[in-house]
Design an enzyme around this catalytic site. Structure first.
Site, mmCIF file in Angstrom:
data_model
loop_
_atom_site.group_PDB
_atom_site.id
_atom_site.type_symbol
_atom_site.label_atom_id
_atom_site.label_comp_id
_atom_site.label_asym_id
_atom_site.label_seq_id
_atom_site.Cartn_x
_atom_site.Cartn_y
_atom_site.Cartn_z
ATOM 1 N N SER A 188 -8.748 -1.777 32.920
ATOM 2 C CA SER A 188 -9.434 -1.425 31.647
ATOM 3 C C SER A 188 -10.323 -2.954 31.322
ATOM 4 O O SER A 188 -11.084 -2.901 30.624
ATOM 5 C CB SER A 188 -8.568 -1.166 30.690
ATOM 6 O OG SER A 188 -7.836 -2.095 30.075
ATOM 7 N N ALA A 221 -1.629 -3.580 24.699
ATOM 8 C CA ALA A 221 -0.950 -3.505 26.096
ATOM 9 C C ALA A 221 -1.576 -2.360 27.091
ATOM 10 O O ALA A 221 -2.301 -1.728 26.824
ATOM 11 C CB ALA A 221 0.390 -2.656 25.624
ATOM 12 N N PRO A 222 -1.437 -2.939 28.321
ATOM 13 C CA PRO A 222 -0.732 -4.339 28.623
ATOM 14 C C PRO A 222 -1.612 -5.628 28.699
ATOM 15 O O PRO A 222 -1.254 -6.671 29.159
ATOM 16 C CB PRO A 222 -0.353 -3.901 30.264
ATOM 17 C CG PRO A 222 -1.483 -3.073 30.569
ATOM 18 C CD PRO A 222 -1.949 -2.336 29.464
ATOM 19 N N GLY A 223 -2.739 -5.448 28.294
ATOM 20 C CA GLY A 223 -3.472 -6.886 28.059
ATOM 21 C C GLY A 223 -4.894 -6.869 28.913
ATOM 22 O O GLY A 223 -5.305 -8.280 28.747
ATOM 23 N N ASP A 240 -0.047 -4.070 19.370
ATOM 24 C CA ASP A 240 0.527 -2.888 20.520
ATOM 25 C C ASP A 240 2.032 -2.856 20.308
ATOM 26 O O ASP A 240 2.751 -3.738 20.216
ATOM 27 C CB ASP A 240 0.111 -2.868 21.601
ATOM 28 C CG ASP A 240 -0.098 -1.554 22.378
ATOM 29 O OD1 ASP A 240 1.075 -0.838 22.407
ATOM 30 O OD2 ASP A 240 -1.065 -1.304 22.731
ATOM 31 N N ASP A 276 -9.516 -0.537 22.063
ATOM 32 C CA ASP A 276 -9.786 0.888 23.079
ATOM 33 C C ASP A 276 -8.646 1.739 22.932
ATOM 34 O O ASP A 276 -8.069 2.125 23.743
ATOM 35 C CB ASP A 276 -9.624 0.148 24.742
ATOM 36 C CG ASP A 276 -10.158 1.044 25.665
ATOM 37 O OD1 ASP A 276 -10.979 2.196 25.222
ATOM 38 O OD2 ASP A 276 -9.774 1.221 26.795
ATOM 39 N N LYS A 305 -13.889 7.539 21.806
ATOM 40 C CA LYS A 305 -13.633 8.758 22.783
ATOM 41 C C LYS A 305 -14.248 9.743 22.477
ATOM 42 O O LYS A 305 -14.377 10.020 21.019
ATOM 43 C CB LYS A 305 -11.882 8.880 22.742
ATOM 44 C CG LYS A 305 -11.244 7.521 23.146
ATOM 45 C CD LYS A 305 -11.502 6.905 24.242
ATOM 46 C CE LYS A 305 -10.778 5.610 24.400
ATOM 47 N NZ LYS A 305 -10.868 4.876 25.609
#
Length: 362
Positions: A188, A221-223, A240, A276, A305
């Site tokens: 991401s 997360a996870p970053g 998070d 996000d 979204k």
């Protein structure tokens, strides 16, 4: 030369048609939009002579191509049937009335069939470029001249088009060539890098993305997005309830807080907020308006979204609501929205507040 051909993400052809048809109606350019499902492209066929060029020029006076939401690339032109052999002669014949072009891009649509044509285009480009230079239809690296765009639907059919080099996609097919950094904890991360390339001119990165800045990543997360901020040297607050990658925490630049991304607010204004979070687009849009409007951050990148139906209408409604909110507050904000290549069922919004002082350096 009376069709505007546009690339898009497969499955979003209807959104491209809705968007370009709305602009054409507003600009009094008659015609109709059409597309096949999952074709990764759409067309606006103008019904008056010179309509395609008029549409692109009039639209450029109101907003730039980069400000269109769903099209990845566009060009005005027409489809040309190609023979089994001597394709170049046919292309040159159809270019008799074309101006001299300053660059040449060969493209395919973003489908499996399109990708299979990529090797053909690579082999064909060198021969075509040589012939165009010899015929005086192409000069290299002339940014003041239009770009020649050939989109191959097959080896026997091509869309032969033109677009201004400063008012079309920055990359062929509108697809940035980004390399996934192995140090990043998730793919991401490319979403945020893609957004920076699209919304921030490269010569401004050192001023707007530097190590004296601070940022907040909501739903971190996870970053993956935090990594991009840290890679620019920023101090980051990562929000998070899930765990962050140890490699990011080891940098000493990340403070991880287990909190709700929709209720957290920084004690001091920050330079950047990124988000996000998978949530209803209206909720993310409201949160984005609040962060910018209340001065919690100066710039923000937030993904919205999308619903399954009426996606363009919903995005347009949310953007209008955000703009109206800032107008009511009496503040100046630069608003951008794009479905980027690394997006899926979403669009990326970038907001930059123009009427506030920069947060103090750390």
């Amino acid at each position: 030369m009376n069709t505007v051909f546009m690339h898009c993400r497969p499955g979003f052809e209807g959104e491209v048609c809705s968007e370009i048809a709305e602009h054409a109606a507003r600009l009094n350019v008659s015609g109709y939009a059409k597309a096949k499902p999952s074709a990764a492209c759409a067309e606006f066929v103008c019904t008056e002579a010179g309509g395609a060029e008029r549409l692109m020029q009039r639209l450029m006076q109101r907003l730039r191509f980069a400000e269109l939401i769903f099209p990845r690339q566009w060009a005005r032109g027409s489809f040309v049937e190609l023979p089994e052999t001597d394709r170049i002669s046919v292309i040159l014949e159809h270019m008799a009335d074309f101006p001299v072009c300053g660059s040449l891009w060969l493209e395919v649509v973003d489908t499996n069939d399109g990708k299979e044509l990529s090797n053909f285009c690579k082999k064909f480009e060198g021969h075509l470029r040589k012939a165009l230079l010899k015929a005086g239809k192409l000069v290299e690296n002339a940014d003041d001249k239009p770009r020649l765009l050939l989109t191959f639907k097959s080896g026997r059919e091509v869309f032969l088009g033109l677009a201004e080099s400063n008012n079309s996609a920055m990359w062929p097919m509108g697809i940035p060539r980004l390399k996934f950094p192995r140090e990043a904890p998730s793919r991401s991360t490319l979403k945020l890098e893609d957004a920076w390339h699209h919304f921030i001119p490269r010569d401004q990165w050192d001023d707007r993305l530097h190590s004296d800045m601070t940022g907040v990543d909501l739903g971190a997360a996870p970053g993956g997005w935090t990594w991009q901020l840290v890679n620019r040297g920023m101090l980051v607050i990562a929000i998070d309830n899930g765990p962050m990658a140890e490699s990011l925490m080891d940098t000493g630049l990340v403070q991880h807080l287990m909190a709700d991304g929709f209720t957290f607010k920084p004690k001091q204004p920050v330079d950047w907020m990124v988000c996000d979070i998978v949530e209803k687009p209206a909720r993310n849009a409201a949160m984005l308006e609040e962060w910018i409007g209340e001065g919690h951050c100066r710039e923000a990148v937030v993904n919205l979204k999308l619903p399954m139906k009426q996606r363009y209408a919903e995005v347009r409604r949310l953007l209008d609501r955000i703009a109206d909110g800032f107008k009511a507050r009496g503040i100046q904000v630069e608003i951008g929205c794009k479905q980027l290549y690394h997006d899926r069922e979403e669009v990326t919004c970038h907001l930059r507040r123009l009427d506030v002082k920069k947060p103090k350096s750390r």
